[in-house]
Design a protein around this motif. Structure first.
Motif, PDB file in Angstrom:
ATOM      1  N   VAL A 149      41.299  50.943 -32.349  1.00 23.85           N
ATOM      2  CA  VAL A 149      41.276  52.367 -32.697  1.00 23.85           C
ATOM      3  C   VAL A 149      40.690  52.546 -34.107  1.00 23.85           C
ATOM      4  O   VAL A 149      39.877  53.444 -34.363  1.00 23.85           O
ATOM      5  N   LYS A 150      41.109  51.654 -35.001  1.00 25.78           N
ATOM      6  CA  LYS A 150      40.635  51.721 -36.391  1.00 25.78           C
ATOM      7  C   LYS A 150      39.153  51.346 -36.488  1.00 25.78           C
ATOM      8  O   LYS A 150      38.393  51.959 -37.240  1.00 25.78           O
ATOM      9  N   THR A 151      38.774  50.303 -35.744  1.00 23.51           N
ATOM     10  CA  THR A 151      37.371  49.861 -35.837  1.00 23.51           C
ATOM     11  C   THR A 151      36.435  50.930 -35.293  1.00 23.51           C
ATOM     12  O   THR A 151      35.335  51.121 -35.812  1.00 23.51           O
ATOM     13  N   LEU A 152      36.875  51.649 -34.263  1.00 22.00           N
ATOM     14  CA  LEU A 152      36.039  52.721 -33.703  1.00 22.00           C
ATOM     15  C   LEU A 152      35.855  53.846 -34.717  1.00 22.00           C
ATOM     16  O   LEU A 152      34.751  54.376 -34.883  1.00 22.00           O
ATOM     17  N   ALA A 153      36.928  54.204 -35.395  1.00 21.48           N
ATOM     18  CA  ALA A 153      36.838  55.294 -36.387  1.00 21.48           C
ATOM     19  C   ALA A 153      35.866  54.922 -37.514  1.00 21.48           C
ATOM     20  O   ALA A 153      35.069  55.766 -37.961  1.00 21.48           O
ATOM     21  N   ILE A 154      35.917  53.674 -37.943  1.00 21.94           N
ATOM     22  CA  ILE A 154      34.985  53.226 -38.983  1.00 21.94           C
ATOM     23  C   ILE A 154      33.554  53.230 -38.451  1.00 21.94           C
ATOM     24  O   ILE A 154      32.624  53.732 -39.101  1.00 21.94           O
ATOM     25  N   ALA A 155      33.376  52.674 -37.252  1.00 21.21           N
ATOM     26  CA  ALA A 155      32.027  52.587 -36.678  1.00 21.21           C
ATOM     27  C   ALA A 155      31.410  53.967 -36.476  1.00 21.21           C
ATOM     28  O   ALA A 155      30.219  54.166 -36.720  1.00 21.21           O
ATOM     29  N   LEU A 156      32.206  54.929 -36.039  1.00 22.56           N
ATOM     30  CA  LEU A 156      31.698  56.290 -35.849  1.00 22.56           C
ATOM     31  C   LEU A 156      31.237  56.893 -37.175  1.00 22.56           C
ATOM     32  O   LEU A 156      30.204  57.562 -37.239  1.00 22.56           O
ATOM     33  N   ALA A 157      32.014  56.653 -38.228  1.00 24.98           N
ATOM     34  CA  ALA A 157      31.636  57.177 -39.546  1.00 24.98           C
ATOM     35  C   ALA A 157      30.351  56.515 -40.033  1.00 24.98           C
ATOM     36  O   ALA A 157      29.456  57.193 -40.574  1.00 24.98           O
ATOM     37  N   LEU A 199      25.911  45.371 -37.314  1.00 24.03           N
ATOM     38  CA  LEU A 199      27.129  45.454 -38.128  1.00 24.03           C
ATOM     39  C   LEU A 199      28.318  45.627 -37.185  1.00 24.03           C
ATOM     40  O   LEU A 199      28.350  46.577 -36.403  1.00 24.03           O
ATOM     41  N   GLU A 200      29.270  44.710 -37.260  1.00 25.43           N
ATOM     42  CA  GLU A 200      30.470  44.869 -36.428  1.00 25.43           C
ATOM     43  C   GLU A 200      31.698  44.982 -37.338  1.00 25.43           C
ATOM     44  O   GLU A 200      31.837  44.241 -38.301  1.00 25.43           O
ATOM     45  N   PHE A 201      32.579  45.891 -36.947  1.00 25.19           N
ATOM     46  CA  PHE A 201      33.741  46.181 -37.780  1.00 25.19           C
ATOM     47  C   PHE A 201      35.036  45.741 -37.109  1.00 25.19           C
ATOM     48  O   PHE A 201      35.237  45.961 -35.915  1.00 25.19           O
ATOM     49  N   HIS A 202      35.887  45.118 -37.913  1.00 22.20           N
ATOM     50  CA  HIS A 202      37.193  44.635 -37.442  1.00 22.20           C
ATOM     51  C   HIS A 202      38.254  44.942 -38.486  1.00 22.20           C
ATOM     52  O   HIS A 202      37.939  45.276 -39.630  1.00 22.20           O
ATOM     53  N   TYR A 203      39.508  44.797 -38.059  1.00 23.32           N
ATOM     54  CA  TYR A 203      40.618  44.791 -38.999  1.00 23.32           C
ATOM     55  C   TYR A 203      41.289  43.420 -38.926  1.00 23.32           C
ATOM     56  O   TYR A 203      41.370  42.815 -37.848  1.00 23.32           O
ATOM     57  N   ASN A 204      41.749  42.959 -40.052  1.00 21.64           N
ATOM     58  CA  ASN A 204      42.295  41.616 -40.199  1.00 21.64           C
ATOM     59  C   ASN A 204      43.801  41.603 -39.949  1.00 21.64           C
ATOM     60  O   ASN A 204      44.442  42.662 -39.906  1.00 21.64           O
ATOM     61  N   ILE A 205      44.351  40.421 -39.838  1.00 17.04           N
ATOM     62  CA  ILE A 205      45.797  40.288 -39.727  1.00 17.04           C
ATOM     63  C   ILE A 205      46.181  39.109 -40.616  1.00 17.04           C
ATOM     64  O   ILE A 205      45.497  38.094 -40.624  1.00 17.04           O
ATOM     65  N   GLU A 241      35.503  42.526 -41.911  1.00 16.72           N
ATOM     66  CA  GLU A 241      36.952  42.679 -41.759  1.00 16.72           C
ATOM     67  C   GLU A 241      37.357  43.704 -42.801  1.00 16.72           C
ATOM     68  O   GLU A 241      37.465  43.405 -43.994  1.00 16.72           O
ATOM     69  N   CYS A 242      37.526  44.947 -42.342  1.00 14.77           N
ATOM     70  CA  CYS A 242      37.637  46.070 -43.288  1.00 14.77           C
ATOM     71  C   CYS A 242      38.897  45.994 -44.157  1.00 14.77           C
ATOM     72  O   CYS A 242      38.839  46.284 -45.362  1.00 14.77           O
ATOM     73  N   ALA A 243      40.015  45.690 -43.528  1.00 12.70           N
ATOM     74  CA  ALA A 243      41.291  45.686 -44.247  1.00 12.70           C
ATOM     75  C   ALA A 243      42.304  44.946 -43.382  1.00 12.70           C
ATOM     76  O   ALA A 243      41.998  44.578 -42.245  1.00 12.70           O
ATOM     77  N   PHE A 244      43.501  44.732 -43.917  1.00 10.70           N
ATOM     78  CA  PHE A 244      44.537  44.042 -43.129  1.00 10.70           C
ATOM     79  C   PHE A 244      45.405  45.063 -42.401  1.00 10.70           C
ATOM     80  O   PHE A 244      46.081  45.880 -43.025  1.00 10.70           O
ATOM     81  N   LEU A 245      45.376  44.971 -41.081  1.00 10.56           N
ATOM     82  CA  LEU A 245      46.093  45.932 -40.241  1.00 10.56           C
ATOM     83  C   LEU A 245      47.601  45.870 -40.459  1.00 10.56           C
ATOM     84  O   LEU A 245      48.299  46.878 -40.307  1.00 10.56           O
ATOM     85  N   ASP A 246      48.099  44.689 -40.815  1.00 10.09           N
ATOM     86  CA  ASP A 246      49.550  44.540 -40.994  1.00 10.09           C
ATOM     87  C   ASP A 246      49.975  44.751 -42.448  1.00 10.09           C
ATOM     88  O   ASP A 246      51.091  44.411 -42.824  1.00 10.09           O
ATOM     89  N   ASN A 247      49.087  45.312 -43.252  1.00 15.73           N
ATOM     90  CA  ASN A 247      49.421  45.680 -44.630  1.00 15.73           C
ATOM     91  C   ASN A 247      49.216  47.197 -44.768  1.00 15.73           C
ATOM     92  O   ASN A 247      48.090  47.669 -44.915  1.00 15.73           O
ATOM     93  N   PRO A 248      50.296  47.978 -44.681  1.00 14.00           N
ATOM     94  CA  PRO A 248      50.156  49.443 -44.692  1.00 14.00           C
ATOM     95  C   PRO A 248      49.404  49.972 -45.908  1.00 14.00           C
ATOM     96  O   PRO A 248      48.670  50.969 -45.809  1.00 14.00           O
TER      97      PRO A 248
END
Ligand SMILES: [Zn+2]
Length: 246
Positions: free
Chosen positions: A91-99, A139-145, A210-217
């Motif tokens: 969900v997060k990666t899609l929002a970034i990719a759309l922007a 360019l591919e976007f992900h969130y890290n853990i 890897e845009c940011a850590f998903l498990d770090n609010p």
């Protein structure tokens, strides 16, 4: 999915046909033919291009025919990938990719997204989509853990690709600064925990962010607002333009 400019392609094709049809015949010497072709180009084609540029410009349309193609891929899809805080990273990666897609298309680039909703997009689908399209960069976007305490942004590239390394090294500091995230740097995928990334090695230049850590609010919230995503996307496009010398 993508912002194509078919009218510009048609225009380019028509001009190519004009030049071909108008070229002098083969019964003249090579130097005469070159002189004649050049004269024809200057006398006829240049004024036509100039007039068409004025018309397109008056219509508010870009006339830049040579901008690179940018593949913009949202990692995962279909409720897959990292999961934390009640949300999948897709969900997060899609929002970034759309922007990012919005920013590149507003600058006149041709783009192609792998998905624009939460449908699943696996490796085979992605390669079948992008390889025939031949993006200049993917360019591919992900969130890290990372266990809840890790923070920051990473930019991965194919370890054997000098241009990928150059782009990643431009992106990492600029994207992390734009989002207020810790810069974890540009990293060659020989050092990726799960092995090399196919998105990095399957294209002339493949970049995985890897845009940011998903498990770090605290990390996640830095890219949650529309404004922060727009700022991030702007930084991506600006770096790409610099990378290509624009
Ligand atoms: Zn991921």
């Amino acid at each position: 999915m993508s912002k194509q400019k078919p009218f510009l392609r048609i225009l380019a094709a028509l001009l190519a046909v004009c030049v071909f049809v108008a070229l002098p015949g083969a019964n003249v010497s090579a130097s005469e033919q070159a002189d004649s072709s050049l004269a024809f180009f200057i006398d006829y084609i240049v004024p036509i291009i100039s007039q068409l540029q004025k018309i397109l410009s008056a219509m508010g349309l870009s006339t830049n025919l040579s901008l690179p193609r940018v593949g913009i891929s949202a990692g995962h899809g279909g409720n897959t990938g990292a999961y934390s805080g009640g949300v999948y990273e897709d969900v997060k990666t899609l929002a970034i990719a759309l922007a990012v897609n919005k920013e590149f298309t507003s600058r006149g680039y041709e783009t192609l997204m792998n998905r624009t909703d939460n449908s699943k997009c696996d490796k085979e689908t992605k390669l079948a989509l992008y390889q025939p399209w031949r993006p200049d960069i993917l360019l591919e976007f992900h969130y890290n853990i990372g266990g809840g305490t890790a923070e920051g942004l990473e930019v991965w590239y194919d370890s054997g690709n000098a241009e990928g390394k150059r782009l990643a090294e431009l992106l990492a500091p600029r994207l992390s600064a734009a989002a207020g995230l810790k810069n974890r740097g540009a990293k060659g995928d020989d050092y990726a925990p799960g092995g090399n990334f196919y998105v990095c090695s399957s294209f002339p230049i493949g970049i995985l962010v890897e845009c940011a850590f998903l498990d770090n609010p605290n990390d996640v919230k830095k890219l949650d607002s529309t404004a922060s995503k727009e700022k991030f996307a702007k930084a991506v496009a600006e770096v790409a333009a610099e990378f290509w010398g624009g």
